[in-house]
Design a protein around this motif. Structure first.
Motif, PDB file in Angstrom:
ATOM      1  N   THR A  50      -3.667  -1.278  -6.020  1.00 43.80           N
ATOM      2  CA  THR A  50      -3.634  -0.275  -4.959  1.00 43.80           C
ATOM      3  C   THR A  50      -4.983  -0.203  -4.240  1.00 43.80           C
ATOM      4  O   THR A  50      -5.037  -0.143  -3.012  1.00 43.80           O
ATOM      5  CB  THR A  50      -3.253   1.104  -5.535  1.00 43.80           C
ATOM      6  OG1 THR A  50      -1.973   0.999  -6.169  1.00 43.80           O
ATOM      7  CG2 THR A  50      -3.190   2.167  -4.463  1.00 43.80           C
TER       8      THR A  50
ATOM      9  N   TYR B 238      -1.926  -1.554 -11.820  1.00 47.39           N
ATOM     10  CA  TYR B 238      -1.377  -0.903 -10.633  1.00 47.39           C
ATOM     11  C   TYR B 238      -2.492  -0.237  -9.830  1.00 47.39           C
ATOM     12  O   TYR B 238      -2.555  -0.345  -8.610  1.00 47.39           O
ATOM     13  CB  TYR B 238      -0.325   0.136 -11.041  1.00 47.39           C
ATOM     14  CG  TYR B 238       0.292   0.863  -9.880  1.00 47.39           C
ATOM     15  CD1 TYR B 238       1.292   0.269  -9.106  1.00 47.39           C
ATOM     16  CD2 TYR B 238      -0.134   2.137  -9.532  1.00 47.39           C
ATOM     17  CE1 TYR B 238       1.853   0.925  -8.038  1.00 47.39           C
ATOM     18  CE2 TYR B 238       0.418   2.808  -8.457  1.00 47.39           C
ATOM     19  CZ  TYR B 238       1.412   2.198  -7.710  1.00 47.39           C
ATOM     20  OH  TYR B 238       1.953   2.851  -6.649  1.00 47.39           O
TER      21      TYR B 238
ATOM     22  N   ALA C 225       0.824  -1.209   0.000  1.00 48.42           N
ATOM     23  CA  ALA C 225       0.000   0.000   0.000  1.00 48.42           C
ATOM     24  C   ALA C 225       0.855   1.254   0.000  1.00 48.42           C
ATOM     25  O   ALA C 225       0.452   2.281  -0.537  1.00 48.42           O
ATOM     26  CB  ALA C 225      -0.923   0.003   1.216  1.00 48.42           C
TER      27      ALA C 225
END
Length: 160
Positions: A80, A76, A46
């Protein structure tokens, strides 16, 4: 009430205790293995500041096609979001515990010593001002609650 009586007629008290203990052990193991032991790795994911390639591929293949490649940027962004949701779910489950159970979980699983290792139980229970026996009972109960709350929440892929 009838169900309880029927169960007691089928199983002995000792067998019922064994079944409940096995169930509790399952949820404890789930909380530790699939959530708490992965915490630092997921938290690191994270906090990654890696910027994906801006170059994106263009294809005339339909989106569902097996030959279609998702862009690195899209992958990506999805990762995330998934990692953030995972951490939010874990912290939400921890917040449902009593304050002393929250502190126990925080000290045992969510903090590390300066050398990178976890704190031992012998260090934690004096900090909580409780005895050894009460500490281990409280730890089992807190892990059982977390395991039950977190079981089946997310597919475990991608967080190992």
């Amino acid at each position: 009430m009838q169900f309880s009586t029927d169960v007691e007629n089928i199983f002995t008290q000792e067998e019922i205790k064994d079944i409940l203990r096995d169930e509790q052990n399952f949820y404890i193991e789930h909380a530790e293995k699939n959530w708490l032991n992965r915490y630092f790795k997921v938290k690191a994911m994270a906090n990654e500041t890696q910027v994906p390639s801006i170059v994106s591929s263009i294809s005339d293949m339909p989106h569902g096609s097996s030959n279609f490649k998702k862009s690195k940027t899209e992958m990506y962004a999805i990762r995330t979001i998934q990692v953030s949701e995972w951490l939010e779910m874990l912290h939400s489950a921890i917040q449902s515990l009593s304050p002393i159970e929250q502190e126990l979980i925080d000290l045992k699983y969510l903090r590390k010593r300066n050398d990178g290792s976890r704190y031992s139980d012998e260090i934690i229970y004096p900090q909580l001002y409780i005895g050894r026996k009460k500490y281990y009972k409280m730890k089992r109960e807190a892990l059982d609650i977390l395991g039950r709350k977190l079981y089946g929440v997310f597919s475990e892929r991608g967080y190992s």
